[in-house]
Structure formats: C-alpha cells, structure tokens
Design a protein around this motif. Structure first.
Motif, mmCIF file in Angstrom:
data_model
loop_
_atom_site.group_PDB
_atom_site.id
_atom_site.type_symbol
_atom_site.label_atom_id
_atom_site.label_comp_id
_atom_site.label_asym_id
_atom_site.label_seq_id
_atom_site.Cartn_x
_atom_site.Cartn_y
_atom_site.Cartn_z
ATOM 1 N N ARG A 99 -31.753 29.093 -13.391
ATOM 2 C CA ARG A 99 -30.855 28.154 -12.697
ATOM 3 C C ARG A 99 -30.035 28.848 -11.620
ATOM 4 O O ARG A 99 -29.727 28.265 -10.582
ATOM 5 C CB ARG A 99 -29.895 27.504 -13.703
ATOM 6 N N ARG A 137 -37.123 18.023 -1.707
ATOM 7 C CA ARG A 137 -37.372 16.871 -2.591
ATOM 8 C C ARG A 137 -37.837 17.344 -3.976
ATOM 9 O O ARG A 137 -37.518 16.735 -4.981
ATOM 10 C CB ARG A 137 -38.391 15.919 -1.955
ATOM 11 N N ASP A 143 -30.486 16.490 -20.103
ATOM 12 C CA ASP A 143 -29.120 16.573 -20.643
ATOM 13 C C ASP A 143 -28.705 15.241 -21.243
ATOM 14 O O ASP A 143 -28.041 15.191 -22.281
ATOM 15 C CB ASP A 143 -28.125 16.949 -19.536
ATOM 16 N N TYR A 173 -36.441 18.114 -9.701
ATOM 17 C CA TYR A 173 -36.057 18.921 -10.873
ATOM 18 C C TYR A 173 -34.661 18.510 -11.353
ATOM 19 O O TYR A 173 -34.419 18.334 -12.562
ATOM 20 C CB TYR A 173 -36.082 20.432 -10.542
ATOM 21 N N ILE A 174 -33.736 18.352 -10.405
ATOM 22 C CA ILE A 174 -32.351 18.001 -10.786
ATOM 23 C C ILE A 174 -32.319 16.664 -11.531
ATOM 24 O O ILE A 174 -31.604 16.505 -12.522
ATOM 25 C CB ILE A 174 -31.436 18.003 -9.548
ATOM 26 N N ALA A 175 -33.127 15.709 -11.066
ATOM 27 C CA ALA A 175 -33.171 14.405 -11.746
ATOM 28 C C ALA A 175 -33.694 14.570 -13.176
ATOM 29 O O ALA A 175 -33.148 13.988 -14.122
ATOM 30 C CB ALA A 175 -34.054 13.441 -10.959
ATOM 31 N N GLN A 224 -33.618 17.285 -14.960
ATOM 32 C CA GLN A 224 -32.631 18.048 -15.742
ATOM 33 C C GLN A 224 -31.493 17.130 -16.207
ATOM 34 O O GLN A 224 -31.014 17.223 -17.344
ATOM 35 C CB GLN A 224 -32.095 19.199 -14.884
ATOM 36 N N THR A 225 -31.087 16.218 -15.307
ATOM 37 C CA THR A 225 -30.033 15.256 -15.673
ATOM 38 C C THR A 225 -30.513 14.374 -16.829
ATOM 39 O O THR A 225 -29.750 14.090 -17.756
ATOM 40 C CB THR A 225 -29.660 14.395 -14.441
ATOM 41 N N ASP A 226 -31.785 13.976 -16.775
ATOM 42 C CA ASP A 226 -32.331 13.164 -17.875
ATOM 43 C C ASP A 226 -32.385 13.956 -19.182
ATOM 44 O O ASP A 226 -32.087 13.424 -20.247
ATOM 45 C CB ASP A 226 -33.750 12.688 -17.525
ATOM 46 N N LEU A 279 -34.757 18.346 -5.813
ATOM 47 C CA LEU A 279 -34.007 17.169 -6.279
ATOM 48 C C LEU A 279 -34.722 16.496 -7.450
ATOM 49 O O LEU A 279 -34.086 15.933 -8.343
ATOM 50 C CB LEU A 279 -33.789 16.187 -5.132
#
Lengths: 337, 154
Positions: B109, B132, B145, B137-139, B141-143, B135
């Motif tokens: 990270r 993109r 968590d 990956y970030i989406a 990762q948010t899911d 982003l």
C-alpha cells in the motif's frame, strides 16, 4: 475522564459553581446523567440549585475536553467556547456558555459549563411537514450566520483566508496534515481523494464567512418546529459558505428528496444574497467526506495506540466514517470515468 | 477447535443482548452496550473473513504494481512521474501468517500511495488507463473493508 473523576462529578460541579458564583449560597447539584448524544466529546447533564440570584441557568451541561476524534490542533474545546461566546451576541440561537476551565485541578482536563436548552434532536423520525418547517427556519439562520461580521466578532483567530482560492487551500492543508499525523497504515483512498481535491480547488468565493463545518440535523435542537439552539461549533472555520451548504445538502437530501432540497438551496440563495456555486458545493461534498474520515482516523489511532481504548472510540473510528468514505471513493472514481 | 472463535463470540453477543441489555436503564449505558455488540460482530467478521480478504487484497495490490511497472516502461510521462519508486511486486507466500500479510500489505500500500501522490495531474491515455486501474483497486479495497466493518449486530 477517569472513573473516579466521574464518580466525584457532582461534588466537583458543586465546588466549581460555588467558586464561580460567590454571590450565591448553598449550591446543590442534582440529576447528573451522561448524555447519550454527541460522538465527539463526553457530556453530562445536570441541574443546579442555590440560594440567591445569579445570571446563570439552573439547567446545565458539563462538556469535557476528552474527545474521541478531535485533536486540539484542529478542534479544541476552547476554540468552540470562544465561537459560542461570540455567537451569544448575535441573532443565532446558541446555548449560553458560562465558563471555560483549563485548570486540571478540577476534573483532570479542560471543560465547559453551558446552559442546557430544552429541545429535540431526532430529526429523522419527524413528519415531512415538521422537517420542512425546521429546515426552512434553519436555512434562515444559515443565511444570517453567513452574513455575520466575524472580524468584528473577534473570530479572526480561526484563521482567515486572504482570498477565495485560499479558502479551500487552507482547509485541505490543515486536514491533509491531520490525516498524515493519524494514519497507522497507508490508505490509498485518502491519498487519491486528496489528489482529487488539489485538482479541483474552487477559486471563486463570493463572501468569506463564518462556517460551522457540520451543519443541520444532528447539530441543532428544535422545539415546536423551530430551531431553538445551534450546537457543536468545534469545527467552525472562516471560509467558503458553500462548504456549509454542501454539508447540509448531503446530510438532508436523502431524507427530504431532490425537490425539497433544491427549494432549500434556492431559498438560501435568496436570503443570503449569495450565488449558489455548484462546483464549489461538489468540491466541499468531497472535502467534507475527507474531513469526516480524517477526524475518525484520530479515533482509530487513539484506540489502537491505547490512548483511549473504549468501544465508543472504536465504533466512531471504524463504523461512523463508512458512508463518507464510500461517497468520496465513488465521486473520485466517477470523475475518472 | 470447537467451538470456533466465531461461535464463542456469538455466545457473548447473546448474553449481552438477552441478559444484560434489558437490565440497563440509562441511555448512555444502552448506547455503550450497543457499541459493544457492534464490536463483537466486527470481531466475528475479522475472525472468519479477514485472512482470505488480506490474501485477496495483497494479490490485488501486486497486480496494480505489475501494471504500473509495465506502464512506466512504455510511457515517457509515467517514467518521469514514477521515477525512483520501487514497483517490484514481491512474491506471495503459500501459507502466510497473519502478521506477514499485514506487513506485506503495508509495504504494498505504501508503494501504491507513492504512485498516487506522484501521478501526473494531466494524464495521457496510457496514464489514464493506469489511473483507472488504481481507482478500481481502491473501490475493491473499500468493499473489502466494508465486509468487515459494515456489519449489523444480529
């Protein structure tokens, strides 16, 4: 606060009020109870009685500096107290703040004694008609607030931007610093959101105002469909009025729907005389989410490092910011699509 | 070993909800009990889901680094912006201990964070594609968590 301080609180309050009000006798304290509301600071309600006259309410509140999420650098109890004192001289309905005490000999930490105003906070369960009446009144007050002469009120200490572009720059610098200080593990979503904020800084600000930071339901007390007190000024700032409007929008729109929200925004524009800058509102929608997550990072930090290992700190740090985090992630991704 | 840690947590939740909470009178105590219920449910999710999610998360991060390395090799704009960032993805161990996963996750990270901070504001098509992907990956990762945090005590 330490458990033994909590146990001694009635006696601490009796001694404190006796010293602060030498003109009265036989101060007594009753009905001390911890407030279940408010996530950021510990609060106790209590009633006081005494013989003699003093210009102080007998329904009071003790607000401790102990915070689950805020650090003094960004949102101290003293800062909030000074804003409240300044607002007491304006048409804004705020509870009277009587004393700010920084001597730790009393309760081990700073605290404020404040008037306890009677009113409700549970906005979500009201009828649509009551919600509309309260929000109509709230928007009137927001327009008044954004017209206050904050310099004359002595609020320049909050940090006054020199011009429009500096409004946004100042707040993101402050909260980027706070985020880096509190993070215990890398969070690319925070870094990507900060990159988005830096690329989308608003430059046009029509009036630099006193903002509240967190506004609307949850931060107000109401009675008979009227706002009777504006609460929680610890996030107060000097800057772009669209910041407060954006916060109101994203908190209230899901409850009242698009038409009613647009009506409120139009009414705010008419009452304040300010143009509604949608790009600024969009920026502050993302910023407010970043800010909320950032403030909650301090709670995670406090819990994980043992500074405040209590479940209320854990819940505030982890569960509370989820909707904000998802909102900013979505907007940043949509903009790239 | 039976009962599993998750089953023991469920027992704690039951006692809190059925035996202790009805006896509580002050709103503050009720609120704290509710917080404890949330914490127990979160703990149960961590016990049952966290390890698999951490493996998935690290694989996701490695894929981003592989893409970043490839994009940097074929694109002058990215070569400049990402110069000096160590994009080596590292190798996944077959049976990683939880601490190893955590340490590896922090390392990966940190690299992705550095890429995001260094990313050019005005991007050409190749850079846009990598952005993109980051982003995306970030989406995810948010899911991930969210699976652990957005829990409702039963």
């Amino acid at each position: 606060m330490e458990p033994e301080t909590i146990e001694r609180l009635p006696e601490i309050l009796r001694a404190y009020l006796s010293e602060r009000m030498p003109e009265v006798r036989n101060v007594s304290i009753h009905n001390v109870s911890r407030s279940p509301g408010g996530n950021s600071r510990s609060m106790w309600f209590f009633d006081a009685d005494w013989e003699g006259e003093a210009p102080v309410s007998r329904q009071l509140m003790f607000r401790a500096n102990e915070s689950t999420c805020f650090r003094d650098e960004e949102a101290s109890l003293e800062k909030e107290y000074r804003i409240f004192r300044a607002l007491q001289e304006t048409p804004m309905p705020v509870p009277t703040n009587y004393w700010y005490e920084r001597d730790p000999a009393w309760a081990g930490e700073d605290f404020v004694i404040r008037e306890r105003v009677e009113g409700d906070t549970n906005f979500r369960d009201l009828s649509a008609e009551s919600q509309r009446s309260i929000l109509d009144h709230f928007v009137e007050l927001l327009a008044i607030q954004h017209g206050l002469d904050w310099e004359a009120m002595g609020l320049g200490f909050l940090g006054a931007p020199q011009d429009g572009p500096e409004c946004a720059r100042m707040v993101i610098e402050r909260w980027e610093r706070a985020t880096k200080r509190e993070l215990l593990e890398p969070q690319p979503v925070m870094t990507a959101t900060m990159a988005w904020l830096k690329r989308n800084l608003p430059t046009e600000v029509d009036r630099i105002v006193l903002g509240q930071g967190q506004v609307g339901p949850g931060q107000i007390l109401f009675r008979d469909d009227r706002v009777v007190a504006s609460l929680d000024w610890e996030s107060g700032f000097i800057g772009d009025p669209m910041s407060d409007l954006a916060y109101l929008d994203f908190m209230v729109r899901p409850m009242i729907g698009d038409d009613a929200m647009e009506g409120l925004i139009t009414r705010y524009g008419e009452l304040s005389g300010l143009p509604i800058r949608r790009d600024n509102m969009r920026f502050y929608t993302v910023f407010q989410s970043y800010w909320a997550v950032s403030a909650c990072l301090a709670a995670v930090n406090r819990f994980a490092t043992g500074e405040m290992r209590k479940t209320q700190t854990l819940v505030l740090g982890m569960a509370a910011p989820r909707s904000f985090l998802r909102r900013m992630e979505r907007i940043v991704r949509e903009d790239a699509a | 070993m039976r009962p599993t840690p998750a089953e023991i947590v469920e027992g704690l939740e039951y006692n809190l909800r059925a035996d202790l909470m009805p006896e509580l009178e002050s709103p503050w105590a009720k609120r704290i009990a509710g917080n404890m219920l949330w914490a127990l449910e979160h703990l149960k999710q961590r016990l049952t889901e966290e390890h698999a999610l951490a493996v998935e998360e690290n694989a996701d991060l490695r894929a981003v680094l592989v893409s970043a390395s490839s994009a940097r090799g074929g694109n002058a704009q990215l070569a400049d912006a990402l110069e000096g960032i160590d994009l080596a993805p590292g190798e996944a161990r077959e049976w990683p201990a939880p601490e190893e996963l955590t340490d590896e996750n922090a390392r990966l990270r940190t690299v992705v964070d550095a890429i995001v901070e260094a990313f050019p504001a005005d991007r050409d098509a190749a850079a846009e594609e990598l952005w993109r992907e980051i982003l995306g990956y970030i989406a995810r990762q948010t899911d991930r968590d969210g699976t652990l945090i957005e829990v409702t005590p039963g």
